[in-house]
Design an enzyme around this catalytic site. Structure first.
Site, PDB file in Angstrom:
ATOM      1  N   ARG A 101      35.394  44.157  59.865  1.00  0.00           N
ATOM      2  CA  ARG A 101      36.147  44.033  58.612  1.00  0.00           C
ATOM      3  C   ARG A 101      35.251  44.338  57.415  1.00  0.00           C
ATOM      4  O   ARG A 101      35.684  44.955  56.440  1.00  0.00           O
ATOM      5  CB  ARG A 101      36.760  42.639  58.490  1.00  0.00           C
ATOM      6  CG  ARG A 101      37.929  42.402  59.459  1.00  0.00           C
ATOM      7  CD  ARG A 101      38.528  41.035  59.278  1.00  0.00           C
ATOM      8  NE  ARG A 101      39.002  40.807  57.919  1.00  0.00           N
ATOM      9  CZ  ARG A 101      39.238  39.580  57.419  1.00  0.00           C
ATOM     10  NH1 ARG A 101      39.015  38.508  58.173  1.00  0.00           N
ATOM     11  NH2 ARG A 101      39.663  39.428  56.181  1.00  0.00           N
ATOM     12  N   VAL A 138      39.276  38.368  50.123  1.00  0.00           N
ATOM     13  CA  VAL A 138      37.834  38.191  50.334  1.00  0.00           C
ATOM     14  C   VAL A 138      37.090  39.514  50.174  1.00  0.00           C
ATOM     15  O   VAL A 138      35.881  39.560  50.353  1.00  0.00           O
ATOM     16  CB  VAL A 138      37.583  37.575  51.729  1.00  0.00           C
ATOM     17  CG1 VAL A 138      38.114  36.148  51.790  1.00  0.00           C
ATOM     18  CG2 VAL A 138      38.166  38.429  52.850  1.00  0.00           C
ATOM     19  N   HIS A 165      39.297  32.232  48.296  1.00  0.00           N
ATOM     20  CA  HIS A 165      39.041  32.168  49.740  1.00  0.00           C
ATOM     21  C   HIS A 165      37.688  32.767  50.126  1.00  0.00           C
ATOM     22  O   HIS A 165      37.465  33.134  51.289  1.00  0.00           O
ATOM     23  CB  HIS A 165      40.180  32.852  50.518  1.00  0.00           C
ATOM     24  CG  HIS A 165      41.493  32.158  50.346  1.00  0.00           C
ATOM     25  ND1 HIS A 165      42.686  32.758  50.653  1.00  0.00           N
ATOM     26  CD2 HIS A 165      41.809  30.936  49.882  1.00  0.00           C
ATOM     27  CE1 HIS A 165      43.680  31.915  50.391  1.00  0.00           C
ATOM     28  NE2 HIS A 165      43.181  30.814  49.916  1.00  0.00           N
ATOM     29  N   CYS A 197      21.030  23.421  56.186  1.00  0.00           N
ATOM     30  CA  CYS A 197      19.769  23.308  56.938  1.00  0.00           C
ATOM     31  C   CYS A 197      19.132  21.955  56.645  1.00  0.00           C
ATOM     32  O   CYS A 197      18.721  21.683  55.516  1.00  0.00           O
ATOM     33  CB  CYS A 197      18.828  24.434  56.538  1.00  0.00           C
ATOM     34  SG  CYS A 197      17.318  24.420  57.529  1.00  0.00           S
ATOM     35  N   THR A 216      51.364  38.801  47.731  1.00  0.00           N
ATOM     36  CA  THR A 216      51.099  37.640  48.583  1.00  0.00           C
ATOM     37  C   THR A 216      52.401  37.162  49.223  1.00  0.00           C
ATOM     38  O   THR A 216      53.460  37.193  48.585  1.00  0.00           O
ATOM     39  CB  THR A 216      50.412  36.486  47.823  1.00  0.00           C
ATOM     40  OG1 THR A 216      50.159  35.412  48.739  1.00  0.00           O
ATOM     41  CG2 THR A 216      51.253  35.973  46.658  1.00  0.00           C
ATOM     42  N   ASN A 230      56.183  42.678  44.866  1.00  0.00           N
ATOM     43  CA  ASN A 230      56.056  42.680  46.323  1.00  0.00           C
ATOM     44  C   ASN A 230      57.175  43.536  46.905  1.00  0.00           C
ATOM     45  O   ASN A 230      58.330  43.378  46.504  1.00  0.00           O
ATOM     46  CB  ASN A 230      56.172  41.243  46.860  1.00  0.00           C
ATOM     47  CG  ASN A 230      55.712  41.121  48.309  1.00  0.00           C
ATOM     48  OD1 ASN A 230      55.963  42.001  49.125  1.00  0.00           O
ATOM     49  ND2 ASN A 230      55.046  40.031  48.616  1.00  0.00           N
TER      50      ASN A 230
HETATM   51  N1  APR Z   1      51.728  46.097  47.523  1.00  0.00           N
HETATM   52  C1  APR Z   1      52.143  44.816  47.247  1.00  0.00           C
HETATM   53  N2  APR Z   1      52.433  43.901  48.211  1.00  0.00           N
HETATM   54  C2  APR Z   1      52.326  44.299  49.480  1.00  0.00           C
HETATM   55  C3  APR Z   1      51.932  45.610  49.853  1.00  0.00           C
HETATM   56  C4  APR Z   1      51.618  46.520  48.803  1.00  0.00           C
HETATM   57  N3  APR Z   1      51.217  47.761  49.062  1.00  0.00           N
HETATM   58  N4  APR Z   1      51.923  45.692  51.223  1.00  0.00           N
HETATM   59  C5  APR Z   1      52.303  44.471  51.677  1.00  0.00           C
HETATM   60  N5  APR Z   1      52.555  43.637  50.636  1.00  0.00           N
HETATM   61  C6  APR Z   1      52.946  42.227  50.672  1.00  0.00           C
HETATM   62  C7  APR Z   1      53.696  41.800  51.913  1.00  0.00           C
HETATM   63  O1  APR Z   1      55.088  41.996  51.770  1.00  0.00           O
HETATM   64  C8  APR Z   1      53.331  40.325  52.024  1.00  0.00           C
HETATM   65  O2  APR Z   1      54.251  39.519  51.306  1.00  0.00           O
HETATM   66  O3  APR Z   1      51.746  41.482  50.694  1.00  0.00           O
HETATM   67  C9  APR Z   1      51.961  40.240  51.353  1.00  0.00           C
HETATM   68  C10 APR Z   1      50.792  39.987  52.296  1.00  0.00           C
HETATM   69  O4  APR Z   1      50.956  38.698  52.810  1.00  0.00           O
HETATM   70  P1  APR Z   1      49.841  38.081  53.789  1.00  0.00           P
HETATM   71  O5  APR Z   1      49.472  39.093  54.796  1.00  0.00           O
HETATM   72  O6  APR Z   1      50.365  36.780  54.239  1.00  0.00           O
HETATM   73  O7  APR Z   1      48.562  37.892  52.856  1.00  0.00           O
HETATM   74  P2  APR Z   1      48.249  36.733  51.811  1.00  0.00           P
HETATM   75  O8  APR Z   1      49.488  36.230  51.158  1.00  0.00           O
HETATM   76  O9  APR Z   1      47.171  37.199  50.938  1.00  0.00           O
HETATM   77  O10 APR Z   1      47.679  35.595  52.788  1.00  0.00           O
HETATM   78  C11 APR Z   1      47.150  34.443  52.226  1.00  0.00           C
HETATM   79  O11 APR Z   1      46.263  33.762  54.342  1.00  0.00           O
HETATM   80  O12 APR Z   1      45.355  34.489  56.277  1.00  0.00           O
HETATM   81  C12 APR Z   1      45.073  33.825  55.112  1.00  0.00           C
HETATM   82  O13 APR Z   1      43.030  33.602  53.959  1.00  0.00           O
HETATM   83  C13 APR Z   1      44.022  34.528  54.297  1.00  0.00           C
HETATM   84  O14 APR Z   1      43.968  34.907  51.906  1.00  0.00           O
HETATM   85  C14 APR Z   1      44.784  34.968  53.043  1.00  0.00           C
HETATM   86  C15 APR Z   1      45.919  33.975  52.989  1.00  0.00           C
END
Ligand code: APR
Length: 256
Positions: A80, A114, A130, A142, A202, A227
């Protein structure tokens, strides 16, 4: 069928943003993995492509998982990390960087991501809820030499202290762990004070980050969500714009 938001919906949000950046701290932007999707970094929960649809988070993003198989977890993060280094900030990151340059102090950017694409996109003071995937930290403090940093570790997968065997782990917040206190406090304070909270990319599935939109709304701010898909916090929004970060943010922020 063109599902991009109607011009008047975009214009309504632009005038809110224009007013918000006229005051210090008037705008808080909260981002998630979708913000970096168009830079080629997979999200977590998108069907098929999301990391958690291919890997079990408890195996790879928890202290238990790391202790059970440190090599596997270290290798997964190394892959990653390579992806993050190879990625470039997209037009959405750049648009936020431009807004920050034009209105220093008006916007606070809070991210769950991250990666370092917001910082490379021009917002060095981004608050990381995060952690940072490119940072190293000791698995445990440590006991013998508190001053010795993970950079002094002997190489390996993962690197470890040649003296006490302490393992190096990535500087991210794993499931079951507390967020950095200063970061979440700053984000909550900013949410209480802002006029507009712009939530981008998100799912709203992870707390306490997902609670920031509701907190801002309860304090009288206008909440806007960008979104392409419905999220778990859409009910907190006054405006929902169905579109992607790299397309919608330039449309919303150019000329403001
Ligand atoms: N532009 C905007 N939004 C998008 C795009 C895009 N190109 N592609 C996908 N999305 C949206 C999706 O529809 C979804 O709602 O981004 C969101 C991603 O959601 P997650 O994968 O759940 O990510 P996130 O919300 O950041 O997760 C929160 O979960 O796994 C943990 O620590 C990790 O920070 C992360 C936290």
């Amino acid at each position: 069928m063109d599902v991009s938001p109607a011009p008047d919906a975009v214009e309504a949000v632009r005038s809110l943003l224009r007013a918000a950046v006229a005051v210090p701290g008037g705008l808080v932007v909260l981002t998630g993995a979708g913000m970096s999707a168009e830079s080629g970094i997979p999200t977590f929960r998108d069907a098929m492509t999301g990391l958690w649809s291919r890997f079990d988070p408890s195996d790879l993003a928890s202290e238990e998982g790391f202790r059970a198989d440190p090599v596997r977890v270290w290798d997964w993060y190394a892959q990653r990390r390579d992806g993050v280094r190879a990625a470039e900030p997209n037009a959405g990151h750049q648009a936020l960087g431009g807004l920050h340059r034009r209105h220093p102090g008006a916007m606070l950017l809070v991210t769950q991501n991250v990666d370092n694409l917001h910082q490379r996109g021009g917002v060095p003071g981004t608050i990381r809820l995060h952690g940072d995937i490119l940072a190293d930290q000791w698995l445990q403090p440590c006991a013998r030499r508190p001053a010795c940093g993970p950079h002094s570790a002997a190489p390996g997968r993962p690197p470890r202290c040649a003296d006490c065997g302490n393992l190096v782990r990535p500087g991210v917040v794993w499931f079951g762990e507390m967020l950095p206190a200063a970061a979440i406090e700053a984000a909550e304070q900013a949410a209480r004070r802002c006029r507009v909270m712009l939530v981008v990319g998100t799912s709203g599935a992870v707390w306490p980050a997902a609670g920031l939109a509701g907190r801002a709304r309860r304090e009288g701010a206008t909440v806007v969500i960008v979104n392409p898909e419905p999220s778990e916090i859409d009910d907190e929004a006054h405006h929902v714009l169905r579109g992607t970060a790299a397309v919608m943010l330039p449309r919303l922020l150019e000329g403001i």
